[in-house]
Design a protein around this motif. Structure first.
Motif, short mmCIF file in Angstrom:
data_model
loop_
_atom_site.label_atom_id
_atom_site.label_comp_id
_atom_site.label_asym_id
_atom_site.label_seq_id
_atom_site.Cartn_x
_atom_site.Cartn_y
_atom_site.Cartn_z
N ASP A 1 0.82 -1.21 0.00
CA ASP A 1 0.00 0.00 0.00
C ASP A 1 0.86 1.26 0.00
OD1 ASP A 1 -2.53 -1.20 -0.09
OD2 ASP A 1 -2.57 -1.52 2.07
N GLU B 1 0.14 6.60 -6.81
CA GLU B 1 -1.12 7.35 -6.87
C GLU B 1 -0.86 8.84 -6.70
OE1 GLU B 1 -3.83 3.74 -4.92
OE2 GLU B 1 -3.21 5.47 -3.71
N GLY C 1 -1.96 9.72 -10.06
CA GLY C 1 -3.40 9.78 -9.88
C GLY C 1 -4.10 8.67 -10.67
N TYR C 2 -5.41 8.70 -10.65
CA TYR C 2 -6.22 7.76 -11.44
C TYR C 2 -7.05 8.54 -12.44
CZ TYR C 2 -5.09 4.02 -8.14
OH TYR C 2 -4.43 3.08 -7.37
N PRO C 3 -7.34 7.90 -13.60
CA PRO C 3 -6.92 6.57 -14.02
C PRO C 3 -5.41 6.51 -14.25
CG PRO C 3 -8.01 7.66 -15.83
CD PRO C 3 -8.18 8.56 -14.64
N ALA D 1 -6.21 1.30 -14.88
CA ALA D 1 -6.77 1.13 -13.54
C ALA D 1 -7.45 2.43 -13.11
CB ALA D 1 -5.66 0.77 -12.54
N ASN D 2 -8.67 2.32 -12.63
CA ASN D 2 -9.43 3.49 -12.22
C ASN D 2 -9.39 3.74 -10.72
OD1 ASN D 2 -10.76 4.43 -14.81
ND2 ASN D 2 -11.37 2.27 -14.79
N ASN D 3 -8.87 2.77 -9.98
CA ASN D 3 -8.78 2.91 -8.53
C ASN D 3 -7.79 1.88 -8.00
OD1 ASN D 3 -10.31 0.38 -8.13
ND2 ASN D 3 -12.04 1.60 -8.89
N ARG D 4 -7.53 1.92 -6.70
CA ARG D 4 -6.53 1.03 -6.13
C ARG D 4 -6.93 -0.44 -6.23
NH1 ARG D 4 -3.48 1.98 -0.39
NH2 ARG D 4 -3.04 3.94 -1.49
N ASP D 5 -8.20 -0.73 -6.05
CA ASP D 5 -8.63 -2.13 -6.14
C ASP D 5 -8.35 -2.69 -7.53
OD1 ASP D 5 -9.48 -2.21 -3.52
OD2 ASP D 5 -11.58 -1.77 -3.99
N GLU D 6 -8.65 -1.91 -8.58
CA GLU D 6 -8.37 -2.37 -9.94
C GLU D 6 -6.86 -2.50 -10.16
OE1 GLU D 6 -12.27 -0.34 -12.11
OE2 GLU D 6 -10.26 -0.02 -12.93
#
Length: 285
Positions: free
Chosen positions: A121, A128, A132-134, A151-156
């Motif tokens: 993490d 990040e 940033g995202y995406p 990836a659009n977020n941390r989970d992805e």
């Protein structure tokens, strides 16, 4: 005699390029890389042709087997050179070699890993904060856009990273103003043959294999200088150089040493195979 060596297991697009090249003359022989075995010699690996075909005067190497390329390079001129193939095939190595003096998309390699592994993490928080995202996540070695993900977020990001398995991969910012659009520049020797714009209305990837259309374009002087500097900096004999537009100007995306150029050829009417072969013949005379 010129041999064209291609990957013997798959890659239909490259096989079509090889067929186009081989059709240019009776003294051109297309051979899969599986025609060779490597054995120890006093100066490292030697390549033995198990088919016993006549020895070539030069080899066009349309594969990424760098060990075989380096062994064959001891026997005759190789186009592209083995070190150039190795550099072009590894996007992390490309960034390491060229980013110090050329404008490239910012890149952070994933931490080294032996198996499928989710980055910590702390590491994800760093990228990040930087991108940033995406965010784009791509394999260091890949072709046709097949190993490039958004990836659009941390989970992805965690899922994509895990699915990379033990392979090297990297993180890059998503350049929104160039989504689905890039420029492929074909270079042979010291000259630019031409350029196409690849555009995909349904995907952020601009590869023709991902469904893009292609049209011939004129490059700016800045883009020409960038493409030629990337080509020469990697010591390539012929290449496909990929550029994108950004708010800060043109950026180098990647370099390609054994690219499929049939889409370029169809869009521009330029016979790339003829140009490459003419260059090789002139170099070995």
């Amino acid at each position: 005699m010129i041999h064209i060596i291609y990957h013997g297991y798959f890659s239909f697009a490259i096989h079509k390029v090889v067929q186009d090249l081989a059709a240019k003359g009776a003294d051109i022989l297309a051979k899969p890389h599986t025609d060779y075995v490597l054995s120890a010699g006093k100066e490292g690996f030697l390549a033995r042709d198990i088919k016993g075909d006549p020895a070539p005067d030069a080899i066009l190497f349309f594969d990424k087997d760098v060990r075989l390329a380096r062994a064959l390079e001891k026997q005759c001129p190789l186009f592209n050179p083995a070190n150039a193939i190795a550099l072009a095939d590894d996007k992390i190595a490309t960034f390491d070699a060229l980013a110090p003096f050329l404008p490239m998309i910012d890149t952070v390699p994933a931490p080294f890993h032996y198996r499928a592994q989710v980055p910590t993490d702390d590491f994800l928080a760093y990228v990040e904060g930087r991108f940033g995202y995406p965010m784009v996540i791509k394999a260091a070695k890949g072709s046709f856009g097949e190993q490039v993900f958004l990836a659009n977020n941390r989970d992805e990001a965690k899922v994509i990273a895990t699915n990379m398995g033990a392979e090297d991969y990297l993180f890059q910012p998503f350049i929104a103003e160039s989504a689905g659009v890039d420029k492929r520049v074909l270079v042979v020797g010291d000259g630019i043959l031409g350029a196409i714009e690849r555009r995909n209305e349904h995907d952020f990837r601009a590869n023709i294999a991902a469904g893009s259309t292609a049209r011939p374009i004129d490059l700016t002087e800045e883009e020409k200088e960038l493409a030629l500097a990337a080509h020469k900096g990697a010591h390539l004999a012929f290449s496909g150089i990929d550029l994108i537009d950004s708010h800060s100007g043109p950026l180098l995306v990647e370099i390609n040493s054994n690219m499929s150029y049939l889409g370029f050829q169809q869009a521009t009417g330029i016979d790339v195979s003829e140009k490459i072969l003419a260059y090789v013949v002139a170099e070995i005379r």
